[in-house]
Structures are given as C-alpha cells and as structure tokens.
Design a protein around this motif. Structure first.
Motif, PDB file in Angstrom:
ATOM      1  N   HIS A 178      31.955  27.093  47.404  1.00  0.00           N
ATOM      2  CA  HIS A 178      32.121  25.695  46.994  1.00  0.00           C
ATOM      3  C   HIS A 178      32.505  25.530  45.531  1.00  0.00           C
ATOM      4  N   THR A 179      32.907  26.624  44.894  1.00  0.00           N
ATOM      5  CA  THR A 179      33.300  26.537  43.485  1.00  0.00           C
ATOM      6  C   THR A 179      34.805  26.312  43.376  1.00  0.00           C
ATOM      7  N   PRO A 180      35.236  25.712  42.282  1.00  0.00           N
ATOM      8  CA  PRO A 180      36.687  25.570  42.062  1.00  0.00           C
ATOM      9  C   PRO A 180      37.398  26.922  42.042  1.00  0.00           C
ATOM     10  N   GLU A 181      36.725  27.945  41.528  1.00  0.00           N
ATOM     11  CA  GLU A 181      37.314  29.283  41.495  1.00  0.00           C
ATOM     12  C   GLU A 181      37.558  29.814  42.905  1.00  0.00           C
ATOM     13  N   ALA A 182      36.657  29.496  43.831  1.00  0.00           N
ATOM     14  CA  ALA A 182      36.833  29.942  45.217  1.00  0.00           C
ATOM     15  C   ALA A 182      38.036  29.250  45.862  1.00  0.00           C
ATOM     16  N   PHE A 183      38.209  27.964  45.570  1.00  0.00           N
ATOM     17  CA  PHE A 183      39.360  27.251  46.121  1.00  0.00           C
ATOM     18  C   PHE A 183      40.664  27.840  45.577  1.00  0.00           C
ATOM     19  N   ALA A 184      40.691  28.134  44.283  1.00  0.00           N
ATOM     20  CA  ALA A 184      41.877  28.753  43.676  1.00  0.00           C
ATOM     21  C   ALA A 184      42.115  30.135  44.269  1.00  0.00           C
TER      22      ALA A 184
END
Length: 123
Positions: free
Chosen positions: A93-99
C-alpha cells in the motif's frame, strides 16, 4: 575531495553509532552515486532494511532505491525485478509499491515484445 571527506565523516559517524539511519542512508548514496561502489551501497541499504522498528515507508523507499541502483549502475534487471517484487509483496500500500508494480508491468511488456520480435525474425 569533498566526496572522500564525506565518506570519511560518515564512516566515523557510523563507527560511533551503527544505527544512525540518516548517516547510513547518505553514506550509501555517496558510495553508489559518487564512487560507483554499488555493491557496498546495496549492503548499506540492506542493513537499513534489516533494522528493527523502521517505518514501513522508509523500508519501501530503500528497497525501491536498491532496485533503481541495480538497473542504473549494474544493469541487472533480474535483481531489480526481485527487489521490486519484494517491495510490492511486503509493502503493497505504499507509493513505492505502486511505482514498482508499474515498472514490473513495463518490464513484462518489454520481455513480451522482445520475444515476439525474436519469433518473427527467426526462420
């Protein structure tokens, strides 16, 4: 000159306090980006990732940075992919995971296109 002085400064700081997170982060960055010592920089970030009680967001950030360095400096797509998959799995659920997931999707499409092109070009 300046980078070497900073390395010496961070080495001294870390020998006094190995858990100095900001110093270890900066040290890793200098090693990778100023000296090309990517293996040592990755080790520093692995130490940070392994530290207990670190914020999820920081750990995700470190994994993302490690993947970037694997791609940029070592040209190791497999190692980068493993780190991105780990990031997506452990910190979804982190922005880094989405990227990371977007980058993984692009890498998969690129592999698919290369395979299709190779199949078209083979007799």
């Amino acid at each position: 000159g300046d980078a070497l002085a900073m390395v010496n400064d961070y080495t001294a700081k870390l020998s006094q306090d190995p858990n100095n997170v900001p110093a270890r982060e900066r040290f890793a960055s200098i090693l990778a980006e100023d000296f090309g010592k990517v293996d040592l920089a990755l080790e520093q970030l692995e130490l940070l990732v392994g530290m207990p009680d670190q914020p999820e967001r920081k750990t995700a950030e470190w994994l993302g940075q490690m993947a970037k360095w694997q791609l940029r400096y070592r040209k190791d797509g497999d190692a980068a992919r493993e780190l991105m998959e780990r990031l997506v799995h452990e910190f979804p659920h982190t922005p880094e995971a989405f990227a990371a997931q977007r980058h993984l999707n692009l890498m998969q499409r690129e592999r698919t296109f290369k395979r299709a092109a190779a199949a078209r070009n083979s007799p």
